[in-house]
Every structure is written in C-alpha cells, then in structure tokens.
Design a protein around this motif. Sequence first.
Motif, PDB file in Angstrom:
ATOM      1  N   LEU A 120       0.748  -1.408  -0.066  1.00 54.22           N
ATOM      2  CA  LEU A 120       0.039  -0.043   0.188  1.00 54.22           C
ATOM      3  C   LEU A 120       0.877   1.273   0.034  1.00 54.22           C
ATOM      4  O   LEU A 120       0.410   2.233   0.486  1.00 54.22           O
ATOM      5  CB  LEU A 120      -1.038  -0.087   1.129  1.00 54.22           C
ATOM      6  CG  LEU A 120      -1.920  -1.370   1.354  1.00 54.22           C
ATOM      7  CD1 LEU A 120      -3.059  -1.245   2.630  1.00 54.22           C
ATOM      8  CD2 LEU A 120      -2.819  -1.227  -0.032  1.00 54.22           C
ATOM      9  N   GLY A 121       1.968   1.149  -0.710  1.00 57.33           N
ATOM     10  CA  GLY A 121       2.840   2.201  -0.978  1.00 57.33           C
ATOM     11  C   GLY A 121       3.838   2.754   0.520  1.00 57.33           C
ATOM     12  O   GLY A 121       4.384   3.850   0.332  1.00 57.33           O
ATOM     13  N   THR A 122       3.404   2.049   1.658  1.00 57.82           N
ATOM     14  CA  THR A 122       4.144   2.844   2.779  1.00 57.82           C
ATOM     15  C   THR A 122       5.089   1.586   3.208  1.00 57.82           C
ATOM     16  O   THR A 122       4.660   0.176   3.559  1.00 57.82           O
ATOM     17  CB  THR A 122       3.165   3.033   3.848  1.00 57.82           C
ATOM     18  OG1 THR A 122       3.766   3.493   5.016  1.00 57.82           O
ATOM     19  CG2 THR A 122       2.254   1.890   4.110  1.00 57.82           C
ATOM     20  N   ALA A 123       6.154   2.103   3.766  1.00 60.61           N
ATOM     21  CA  ALA A 123       7.076   1.416   4.620  1.00 60.61           C
ATOM     22  C   ALA A 123       6.703   0.721   5.784  1.00 60.61           C
ATOM     23  O   ALA A 123       7.139   0.029   6.651  1.00 60.61           O
ATOM     24  CB  ALA A 123       8.286   1.939   4.790  1.00 60.61           C
ATOM     25  N   ALA A 124       5.511   1.264   6.316  1.00 64.69           N
ATOM     26  CA  ALA A 124       4.751   1.002   7.769  1.00 64.69           C
ATOM     27  C   ALA A 124       4.130  -0.364   7.428  1.00 64.69           C
ATOM     28  O   ALA A 124       3.689  -0.938   8.630  1.00 64.69           O
ATOM     29  CB  ALA A 124       3.780   2.168   8.131  1.00 64.69           C
ATOM     30  N   SER A 125       3.873  -0.754   6.130  1.00 63.72           N
ATOM     31  CA  SER A 125       3.105  -2.051   6.080  1.00 63.72           C
ATOM     32  C   SER A 125       4.034  -3.241   6.392  1.00 63.72           C
ATOM     33  O   SER A 125       5.138  -3.200   6.266  1.00 63.72           O
ATOM     34  CB  SER A 125       2.488  -2.169   4.668  1.00 63.72           C
ATOM     35  OG  SER A 125       1.653  -1.196   4.112  1.00 63.72           O
ATOM     36  N   ASP A 126       3.172  -4.345   6.942  1.00 64.41           N
ATOM     37  CA  ASP A 126       3.826  -5.740   6.978  1.00 64.41           C
ATOM     38  C   ASP A 126       3.845  -6.517   5.475  1.00 64.41           C
ATOM     39  O   ASP A 126       2.605  -6.353   5.028  1.00 64.41           O
ATOM     40  CB  ASP A 126       3.192  -6.549   7.873  1.00 64.41           C
ATOM     41  CG  ASP A 126       3.374  -6.411   9.417  1.00 64.41           C
ATOM     42  OD1 ASP A 126       4.552  -5.942   9.677  1.00 64.41           O
ATOM     43  OD2 ASP A 126       2.462  -6.691  10.277  1.00 64.41           O
ATOM     44  N   LEU A 127       4.598  -7.035   5.079  1.00 64.87           N
ATOM     45  CA  LEU A 127       4.742  -7.501   3.707  1.00 64.87           C
ATOM     46  C   LEU A 127       4.395  -8.971   3.858  1.00 64.87           C
ATOM     47  O   LEU A 127       4.902  -9.777   3.824  1.00 64.87           O
ATOM     48  CB  LEU A 127       6.050  -7.402   3.153  1.00 64.87           C
ATOM     49  CG  LEU A 127       6.647  -5.898   3.109  1.00 64.87           C
ATOM     50  CD1 LEU A 127       7.991  -5.912   2.503  1.00 64.87           C
ATOM     51  CD2 LEU A 127       5.600  -5.018   2.147  1.00 64.87           C
ATOM     52  N   LEU A 157       5.210   9.944  -4.754  1.00 64.30           N
ATOM     53  CA  LEU A 157       6.014  10.068  -3.627  1.00 64.30           C
ATOM     54  C   LEU A 157       5.349   8.973  -2.402  1.00 64.30           C
ATOM     55  O   LEU A 157       4.342   8.946  -2.019  1.00 64.30           O
ATOM     56  CB  LEU A 157       5.749  11.547  -2.723  1.00 64.30           C
ATOM     57  CG  LEU A 157       6.910  11.825  -1.678  1.00 64.30           C
ATOM     58  CD1 LEU A 157       8.351  11.757  -2.190  1.00 64.30           C
ATOM     59  CD2 LEU A 157       6.383  13.207  -1.175  1.00 64.30           C
ATOM     60  N   SER A 158       6.537   8.161  -1.947  1.00 66.18           N
ATOM     61  CA  SER A 158       6.089   7.036  -1.103  1.00 66.18           C
ATOM     62  C   SER A 158       7.355   6.733  -0.273  1.00 66.18           C
ATOM     63  O   SER A 158       8.575   6.908  -0.659  1.00 66.18           O
ATOM     64  CB  SER A 158       5.979   5.789  -2.226  1.00 66.18           C
ATOM     65  OG  SER A 158       5.994   4.565  -1.333  1.00 66.18           O
ATOM     66  N   SER A 159       6.818   6.524   0.819  1.00 70.46           N
ATOM     67  CA  SER A 159       7.976   5.936   1.833  1.00 70.46           C
ATOM     68  C   SER A 159       8.273   4.375   1.661  1.00 70.46           C
ATOM     69  O   SER A 159       9.363   3.809   2.241  1.00 70.46           O
ATOM     70  CB  SER A 159       7.504   5.900   3.404  1.00 70.46           C
ATOM     71  OG  SER A 159       6.330   5.270   3.346  1.00 70.46           O
ATOM     72  N   PHE A 160       7.761   3.599   0.969  1.00 72.89           N
ATOM     73  CA  PHE A 160       8.157   2.313   0.408  1.00 72.89           C
ATOM     74  C   PHE A 160       8.868   2.134  -0.982  1.00 72.89           C
ATOM     75  O   PHE A 160       9.961   1.624  -1.239  1.00 72.89           O
ATOM     76  CB  PHE A 160       7.142   1.451   0.292  1.00 72.89           C
ATOM     77  CG  PHE A 160       7.268   0.006   0.197  1.00 72.89           C
ATOM     78  CD1 PHE A 160       7.991  -0.903   1.127  1.00 72.89           C
ATOM     79  CD2 PHE A 160       7.247  -0.540  -1.087  1.00 72.89           C
ATOM     80  CE1 PHE A 160       8.178  -2.186   0.691  1.00 72.89           C
ATOM     81  CE2 PHE A 160       7.413  -1.683  -1.394  1.00 72.89           C
ATOM     82  CZ  PHE A 160       7.921  -2.663  -0.319  1.00 72.89           C
TER      83      PHE A 160
END
Length: 464
Positions: A94-101, A137-140
């Motif tokens: 979902l575009g974010t480094a906060a996600s569990d993969l 722009l994305s954190s992931f």
Amino acid sequence: MSADPALHALSAVELLAAYRSRQLSPVEVTRAVLAHIERWEPQLQALYAFDPERALQQARASEARWLRGEALALDGVPLTLKENIATQGTPMPLGTAASDLIPATEDAPPAARLREAGAVLLAKTTMPDYGMLSSGLSSFHPLSRNPWDLRKNPGGSSAGAAAAAAAGYGPLHVGTDIGGSLRLPAGWCGIFSLKPSGGRIPIKPAYAGRVAGPMTRTVADAALMMAELSRPDWRDPTSLPTQALDWRAPPLALKGLKLGLMLDAGWGMAVEPQTAAAVLDAARRFEQAGAEVQPMAGFSTRAMVEGLDKFWRMRSWLDFRKLPAARQDKVLPYIRAWVETAAHLRADELFEGYSQMAAFREAAVAACQPFDYVLSPVSPVAAFAAEWASPLNDPAQPFEHIAFTLPFNMSEQPAASINCAYTDTGLPIGLQIVGRRFDDLGVMQLSAAFERLRAPQRAWPEPA
C-alpha cells in the motif's frame, strides 16, 4: 514473425490482431516490452514486484493457447496492476514502509478477471502511502517520475500505472480511484482512463467512492479491458448487476448532444490559463461537430470538502494509531502530519463530515441533470515537481487540486480523463468527460469521438 523494434508501443487491439494472424507471438512481444522496460525503468521507477521470468512463463502458456486455437479474450497482451490490487502470493505494501509484507491469499476481482482473460502480468505498479496522495511520492517505493519530464510527478495515487502506460510498458494497466487517483495521473501523463460508475467493476475491498479502472493509451484498449473487468464477482457486495454492454460500440454521434462546460469547480486552486484554453478548445471542437455546449456553474463547496476531509482524516488516523510506534515513524511525514490533526475531532464534526458524501452526490446529480455529458479540466494545473506530495505540497491544503474529480467519486458517476492538449513546455493537459450514473458506455463513446476531434498528438516519450 515481425522484427519491429516498437512492439512495446502496439495497442492491445493491434496485438490481438497480430496474434490471430500469426504475425506476432506473445513471447516475442513480451520480450520486446521487457527490454523496453529495462531501458526506461531506472529513470521512471514505476514498477513493484517486477518478475520478467514469470511474465515469460505466462507468455509461453498464452502462445500455446493461440497455437491450439484456444485463445482467451486478452491472451498474451502485456498488463500491469496497481499494487493495491491484490495478486495471490505477492505482498501488498500500500505504498508505505509501515506495512507488513504479507503475501496476498487470493487475486482481487480485477486481477482475477484479467488473469482469466489470459493477459500477461508483467508487474505491479507503484503508489504513495495508503493511496492518499495525488503523487508518486512513497515511503516504500522509489520516487516515481513522469516520462514526459523526469523532473515532474506522474500524479497519483495510480502513479506507476500512469507512468507505465505513457512510457509504453505494454498497452494495458489498471489503477484505482477514490478522489481522482485514476484521472489525475492520466491527465498529467497524457493517457486515457475511465473512473467507472460505482460498482461497475467489482473490487475488494469495496468502500465509498473507491473504484478500479483501465489506464491505456487509447479508448479502444480501455474498452477491451472494460469487457473483462466489468464481469461479476460476488466478493464485492456493492457491485452492479451484469449488463450486456457493447464496450466496443462506435463513437457517439455528436449532433444534438447537450454538453455542460464547467471551468470553475466552486472551490480549489484556480485553473491555469493554458489548461482553461485547452478545455475551451475541446469544447469548441465538440460544437463544430454538432454538439450544443453550455456553461455549467461549479456545484460543490468548500464546506463539503472540509467536512469530507475531517472524515477521511479520522478514518486514516484510526488506522495509523493502531500501528506500533516504530511503524508509525515509517509513514511518509506529509501523511502523518495530515492524519494527526484528526486526534481531537468531535463526534458531531465526524458525522457532519460523513454526511458531505451525500451532499456531494445530490449537488453533482442535480448540476449534471440538464446535460447529456459534462466537460471540465481534470486538474487545474499541469504536472508538478516530482519530489512534491501534491501541487501545493502542503498537508494543510491537501485537496485543492481535486475539486473537479472528487465530486464524481461521491456521486458514483462515470468520468474519463483524455488528453486534449499540451502546455508550452510539452506537458499533457487532461480533459474530463462526465456522464450520468451508469452511463459508462456513453462516456467511453464520447471519449472515442473526441479522439477523432482533437489535434494530432505528440509522439510518446522514449528513454534517453
């Protein structure tokens, strides 16, 4: 077999005809598209989960079906899917480094329909954190860029999909939209996209305003996709009953059509002069072809968007605060600054905010009722700096650029983006074409008519 070096640029319609006549093979085309991607991708950064070998395996299976006379509707045509459209076995960040993969357990409906049709999935495409930006722009993901000008943003949230379509990563791409996330990047990248009526394309998860839609270089290719994407799927409880629509119907006859022209949305950023001139020129072309064009006043208000903003902030804040502190720190700072303002909202503010979805719907339907279709800019401005989160790059003013697109998510009306001109610096300008609810086919047909009316298009960008 052809040795044409521009196989990556062929449309889906052209590819299927070439496969049928044995002039081209899916393996040959997939190899050509993969080679083209290898040249472009280091600059664009449009892809996620890019797997060339898996794509070639699919192409070989497709080639075998063509040879057996068992070809499927889109057999062997290269495809990308936005990364928030689940595909079995692939994590969905979902575009974010906060996600569990965590690998997805099944294909979402759009992925399932296109896989069943035999399309060759090349990769997923990038998006910003939680899809909450009109930006690449994305954190992931690495920063995605606009192929027309690498200093510019492709838009979002279907950022990678729009960049991939404009850059020639094959002909078929799918994005999603809740406030403009198909049409805005399509407009800024010069491609075609349809935000369908709510429920026309089954999707999972389904929630208010959210749709999936095609992103292509031509209306005809989007029509091919709509025939498959609109097939039923019980997993979307909001989906429409199946209709036998001829998605490849000819362009609409324009004589006698009544078109509304909206150049002021009622709130948001002022429309840049070049954008206004381009949309006015499109309206004149429709008039010269026999349509009647009348001015249409903006119908949505700042109170509507400010209320909806509060509701959306709270929805995102509830998700954000569930994250452990270490994962919260990974969310893009712009998104974090936006959601944290919801922490102290009152219940009455949230209810009033939620009610603005109905206010948008009522206002949009009433404003559009006198017209067969409505024309407007997609965005008030052309593509902005690649590093920015939005055209204003200000989390306190996150929606000023979506005043023309957002209302039609809330009203669930079909709305397309199609390129109508270019700025003095060569950036695309999108025209929005809006229809009455459920008239997705009419919007496609009017878009096809405009393809014939508009000025000659510039050559698609190529890698340096």
